[in-house]
Design an enzyme around this catalytic site. Sequence first.
Site, PDB file in Angstrom:
ATOM      1  N   GLU A   1     -29.942  46.508   3.769  1.00  0.00           N
ATOM      2  CA  GLU A   1     -28.935  47.189   4.557  1.00  0.00           C
ATOM      3  C   GLU A   1     -27.612  47.254   3.821  1.00  0.00           C
ATOM      4  O   GLU A   1     -27.254  46.346   3.080  1.00  0.00           O
ATOM      5  CB  GLU A   1     -28.745  46.443   5.886  1.00  0.00           C
ATOM      6  CG  GLU A   1     -29.993  46.570   6.728  1.00  0.00           C
ATOM      7  CD  GLU A   1     -29.892  45.837   8.060  1.00  0.00           C
ATOM      8  OE1 GLU A   1     -30.446  46.360   9.036  1.00  0.00           O
ATOM      9  OE2 GLU A   1     -29.283  44.775   8.124  1.00  0.00           O
TER      10      GLU A   1
ATOM     11  N   CYS B   1     -20.038  47.125   2.339  1.00  0.00           N
ATOM     12  CA  CYS B   1     -20.660  45.811   2.188  1.00  0.00           C
ATOM     13  C   CYS B   1     -22.048  46.028   1.574  1.00  0.00           C
ATOM     14  O   CYS B   1     -22.919  46.642   2.182  1.00  0.00           O
ATOM     15  CB  CYS B   1     -20.741  45.156   3.565  1.00  0.00           C
ATOM     16  SG  CYS B   1     -21.469  43.531   3.527  1.00  0.00           S
TER      17      CYS B   1
ATOM     18  N   CYS C   1     -29.106  29.154   4.806  1.00  0.00           N
ATOM     19  CA  CYS C   1     -27.957  28.575   5.504  1.00  0.00           C
ATOM     20  C   CYS C   1     -28.303  28.626   6.992  1.00  0.00           C
ATOM     21  O   CYS C   1     -28.831  29.633   7.480  1.00  0.00           O
ATOM     22  CB  CYS C   1     -26.681  29.363   5.212  1.00  0.00           C
ATOM     23  SG  CYS C   1     -26.311  29.380   3.448  1.00  0.00           S
TER      24      CYS C   1
ATOM     25  N   CYS D   1     -27.252  31.626   9.370  1.00  0.00           N
ATOM     26  CA  CYS D   1     -27.364  33.004   8.848  1.00  0.00           C
ATOM     27  C   CYS D   1     -28.740  33.601   9.114  1.00  0.00           C
ATOM     28  O   CYS D   1     -29.761  33.000   8.782  1.00  0.00           O
ATOM     29  CB  CYS D   1     -27.072  33.008   7.354  1.00  0.00           C
ATOM     30  SG  CYS D   1     -27.298  34.633   6.602  1.00  0.00           S
TER      31      CYS D   1
ATOM     32  N   GLY E   1     -28.386  38.620   0.675  1.00  0.00           N
ATOM     33  CA  GLY E   1     -28.655  37.987  -0.607  1.00  0.00           C
ATOM     34  C   GLY E   1     -27.518  37.170  -1.181  1.00  0.00           C
ATOM     35  O   GLY E   1     -26.375  37.278  -0.762  1.00  0.00           O
ATOM     36  N   GLU E   2     -27.867  36.358  -2.163  1.00  0.00           N
ATOM     37  CA  GLU E   2     -26.895  35.552  -2.887  1.00  0.00           C
ATOM     38  C   GLU E   2     -26.666  36.234  -4.243  1.00  0.00           C
ATOM     39  O   GLU E   2     -27.520  36.175  -5.132  1.00  0.00           O
ATOM     40  CB  GLU E   2     -27.448  34.125  -3.062  1.00  0.00           C
ATOM     41  CG  GLU E   2     -26.694  33.254  -4.044  1.00  0.00           C
ATOM     42  CD  GLU E   2     -25.177  33.254  -3.859  1.00  0.00           C
ATOM     43  OE1 GLU E   2     -24.704  32.954  -2.763  1.00  0.00           O
ATOM     44  OE2 GLU E   2     -24.448  33.579  -4.834  1.00  0.00           O
TER      45      GLU E   2
ATOM     46  N   SER F   1     -19.037  37.521  -3.038  1.00  0.00           N
ATOM     47  CA  SER F   1     -19.066  36.340  -2.173  1.00  0.00           C
ATOM     48  C   SER F   1     -20.263  35.466  -2.535  1.00  0.00           C
ATOM     49  O   SER F   1     -21.387  35.950  -2.638  1.00  0.00           O
ATOM     50  CB  SER F   1     -19.174  36.783  -0.713  1.00  0.00           C
ATOM     51  OG  SER F   1     -19.378  35.667   0.115  1.00  0.00           O
TER      52      SER F   1
ATOM     53  N   SER G   1     -18.112  30.938   0.357  1.00  0.00           N
ATOM     54  CA  SER G   1     -18.527  30.606   1.724  1.00  0.00           C
ATOM     55  C   SER G   1     -18.463  29.096   1.880  1.00  0.00           C
ATOM     56  O   SER G   1     -19.415  28.394   1.567  1.00  0.00           O
ATOM     57  CB  SER G   1     -19.955  31.107   1.962  1.00  0.00           C
ATOM     58  OG  SER G   1     -19.970  32.508   1.896  1.00  0.00           O
ATOM     59  N   LEU G   2     -17.332  28.609   2.357  1.00  0.00           N
ATOM     60  CA  LEU G   2     -17.107  27.160   2.392  1.00  0.00           C
ATOM     61  C   LEU G   2     -17.683  26.530   3.675  1.00  0.00           C
ATOM     62  O   LEU G   2     -18.541  25.666   3.615  1.00  0.00           O
ATOM     63  CB  LEU G   2     -15.601  26.884   2.254  1.00  0.00           C
ATOM     64  CG  LEU G   2     -15.213  25.429   2.003  1.00  0.00           C
ATOM     65  CD1 LEU G   2     -15.806  24.904   0.714  1.00  0.00           C
ATOM     66  CD2 LEU G   2     -13.693  25.279   2.006  1.00  0.00           C
ATOM     67  N   HIS G   3     -17.155  26.935   4.803  1.00  0.00           N
ATOM     68  CA  HIS G   3     -17.711  26.594   6.125  1.00  0.00           C
ATOM     69  C   HIS G   3     -17.645  25.141   6.565  1.00  0.00           C
ATOM     70  O   HIS G   3     -17.947  24.839   7.725  1.00  0.00           O
ATOM     71  CB  HIS G   3     -19.170  27.061   6.267  1.00  0.00           C
ATOM     72  CG  HIS G   3     -19.379  28.506   5.947  1.00  0.00           C
ATOM     73  ND1 HIS G   3     -18.537  29.501   6.395  1.00  0.00           N
ATOM     74  CD2 HIS G   3     -20.319  29.141   5.194  1.00  0.00           C
ATOM     75  CE1 HIS G   3     -18.963  30.664   5.953  1.00  0.00           C
ATOM     76  NE2 HIS G   3     -20.026  30.479   5.213  1.00  0.00           N
TER      77      HIS G   3
ATOM     78  N   ASN H   1     -21.391  34.995  14.480  1.00  0.00           N
ATOM     79  CA  ASN H   1     -22.152  36.074  15.109  1.00  0.00           C
ATOM     80  C   ASN H   1     -23.525  35.545  15.509  1.00  0.00           C
ATOM     81  O   ASN H   1     -24.309  35.182  14.646  1.00  0.00           O
ATOM     82  CB  ASN H   1     -22.327  37.252  14.139  1.00  0.00           C
ATOM     83  CG  ASN H   1     -21.039  37.999  13.963  1.00  0.00           C
ATOM     84  OD1 ASN H   1     -20.393  38.380  14.932  1.00  0.00           O
ATOM     85  ND2 ASN H   1     -20.620  38.174  12.718  1.00  0.00           N
TER      86      ASN H   1
HETATM   87  N1  SAH Z   1     -24.838  35.061   0.228  1.00  0.00           N
HETATM   88  C1  SAH Z   1     -23.451  35.273   0.071  1.00  0.00           C
HETATM   89  C2  SAH Z   1     -22.991  36.630   0.534  1.00  0.00           C
HETATM   90  C3  SAH Z   1     -23.566  37.207   1.819  1.00  0.00           C
HETATM   91  S1  SAH Z   1     -23.168  36.461   3.367  1.00  0.00           S
HETATM   92  C4  SAH Z   1     -22.668  34.175   0.755  1.00  0.00           C
HETATM   93  O1  SAH Z   1     -23.255  33.392   1.494  1.00  0.00           O
HETATM   94  O2  SAH Z   1     -21.474  34.095   0.498  1.00  0.00           O
HETATM   95  C5  SAH Z   1     -21.538  37.064   3.783  1.00  0.00           C
HETATM   96  C6  SAH Z   1     -20.733  36.061   4.659  1.00  0.00           C
HETATM   97  O3  SAH Z   1     -21.215  36.044   6.020  1.00  0.00           O
HETATM   98  C7  SAH Z   1     -20.831  34.631   4.165  1.00  0.00           C
HETATM   99  O4  SAH Z   1     -19.571  33.997   4.177  1.00  0.00           O
HETATM  100  C8  SAH Z   1     -21.739  34.010   5.194  1.00  0.00           C
HETATM  101  O5  SAH Z   1     -21.595  32.627   5.224  1.00  0.00           O
HETATM  102  C9  SAH Z   1     -21.306  34.705   6.457  1.00  0.00           C
HETATM  103  N2  SAH Z   1     -22.275  34.594   7.558  1.00  0.00           N
HETATM  104  C10 SAH Z   1     -23.616  34.459   7.467  1.00  0.00           C
HETATM  105  N3  SAH Z   1     -24.169  34.393   8.716  1.00  0.00           N
HETATM  106  C11 SAH Z   1     -23.159  34.512   9.606  1.00  0.00           C
HETATM  107  C12 SAH Z   1     -23.112  34.548  11.039  1.00  0.00           C
HETATM  108  N4  SAH Z   1     -24.204  34.474  11.774  1.00  0.00           N
HETATM  109  N5  SAH Z   1     -21.909  34.695  11.613  1.00  0.00           N
HETATM  110  C13 SAH Z   1     -20.774  34.828  10.866  1.00  0.00           C
HETATM  111  N6  SAH Z   1     -20.776  34.799   9.503  1.00  0.00           N
HETATM  112  C14 SAH Z   1     -21.952  34.644   8.877  1.00  0.00           C
HETATM  113 FE1  SF4 Z   2     -27.017  33.940   4.336  1.00  0.00          FE
HETATM  114 FE2  SF4 Z   2     -25.367  33.920   2.184  1.00  0.00          FE
HETATM  115 FE3  SF4 Z   2     -26.569  31.637   3.021  1.00  0.00          FE
HETATM  116 FE4  SF4 Z   2     -28.018  33.591   1.903  1.00  0.00          FE
HETATM  117  S1  SF4 Z   2     -26.410  32.372   0.912  1.00  0.00           S
HETATM  118  S2  SF4 Z   2     -28.580  32.418   3.722  1.00  0.00           S
HETATM  119  S3  SF4 Z   2     -26.987  35.451   2.669  1.00  0.00           S
HETATM  120  S4  SF4 Z   2     -25.050  32.875   4.139  1.00  0.00           S
END
Ligand code: SAH
Ligand code: SF4
Length: 381
Positions: free
Chosen positions: A103, A116, A127, A130, A176-177, A208, A230-232, A307
């Site tokens: 997508e 995007c 993760c 996700c 994807g990563e 990212s 993506s720290l979180h 989300n």
């Molecule tokens: N794989 C890469 C890039 C794609 S994800 C990464 O993880 O950085 C893009 C962003 O969306 C990342 O910061 C990811 O952590 C965040 N994300 C993934 N699932 C989510 C969700 N359910 N709600 C909000 N953000 C989310």
């Molecule tokens: Fe989702 Fe990015 Fe984690 Fe992959 S690395 S599972 S796309 S948040």
Amino acid sequence: MNKNKEDTILKNLSGLNRKELKIAMEDMEVPEKQINMRVNQVWNWLYAKGAKTIEEMTDLSKDFRSEFKNKYNLDRPKISKHEVSSDGTQKWLIRFPDKSEIETVFIPDDSRGTLCVSSQVGCTLNCTFCYTGTQRLVRNLTSQEIVNQLLIAKDSLKEWNKPQRDITNIVMMGMGEPLYNFENVRDGINVFSDDAGLSISKRRITLSTSGIVPRIEDAGNEIGSMLAISLHATNNDLRDELVPINKKYPIENLLDACRNYPRVKNSKRITFEYVMLKGINDSEAEARDLIKLISGIPSKINLIPFNPWPGSKYECSEWDQIEKFSDIINRGGYASPIRIPRGRDISAACGQLKSDTKKEKASIKYKKELAKLESERIRPL
Ligand code: SAH
Ligand code: SF4
């Protein structure tokens, strides 16, 4: 006798990088001395003018064009679904000949339009918050497939002939990563940013990553785009749980890699992404820890309201709590915009991307469940 065109499998030029176009010219037996010139001509048609057929390339001789047509075409991958959200966000489900799907999402804003882009079919990293990580089929996209996402969006938005661009920025934040598909992402970004074609400056392209530490240095040297992390979480125990790759590359190493990123050394900001999960990572103490953690790194913190997706075990933080968290970070001297989710009605928001057309029925059920989750939210965003 002329071979029927349908009998020949034509090779595709759409989305190729300079190295690949050069090979195509060699294949066409273009004399060595003329190859660069021909590559530049084709490049201009493909990426500055948005040509859809070889016939349009009128500065190539008629004879060359007709030979060229016998071997090559400029077809785009198929769009299997195109959806437009009530907020203007658009999503294209793109299907490749091997039937895998990805997508691409366009998010228009007052001052910019962001595309995007996906780097892989699915993601191997799992993760826990996700949805993309739950998709089973995973493969790397080629750089051609990465570039075609922008071409398809430009076609669909009819952007080629407009005096002003719709798409001003690119974020590698789709499925994807990106750093697990380093070479193809690098080559794709180099096509996006090439001045003689698509010409989207690397200052407007953000990659990212979930934190593939050894590749961050390579990205600094070989890609040179903006960086988002993506720290979180602010401690390793929690980050190990949310972003399991943290067990391999813990927070300290990740932040060292950020400090050494060339753009950061030139005072350009890194974006830290922080998904807001109710009762998990959203306390005021964690906001203060976050400031300490990133001290000395020019940065901004994007707070992403979680989300939800059916089956996910988290809830989005209360709106008040997100604001409190944001205020603390602001007072600490860092910008901390709250990213208003876009395109939720078409499942185009962060972490909601997952392709599987075989499961249409499941997807209808998914949409119903999603609508239910949405209606239960504290404050409609
Ligand atoms: N794989 C890469 C890039 C794609 S994800 C990464 O993880 O950085 C893009 C962003 O969306 C990342 O910061 C990811 O952590 C965040 N994300 C993934 N699932 C989510 C969700 N359910 N709600 C909000 N953000 C989310
Ligand atoms: Fe989702 Fe990015 Fe984690 Fe992959 S690395 S599972 S796309 S948040």
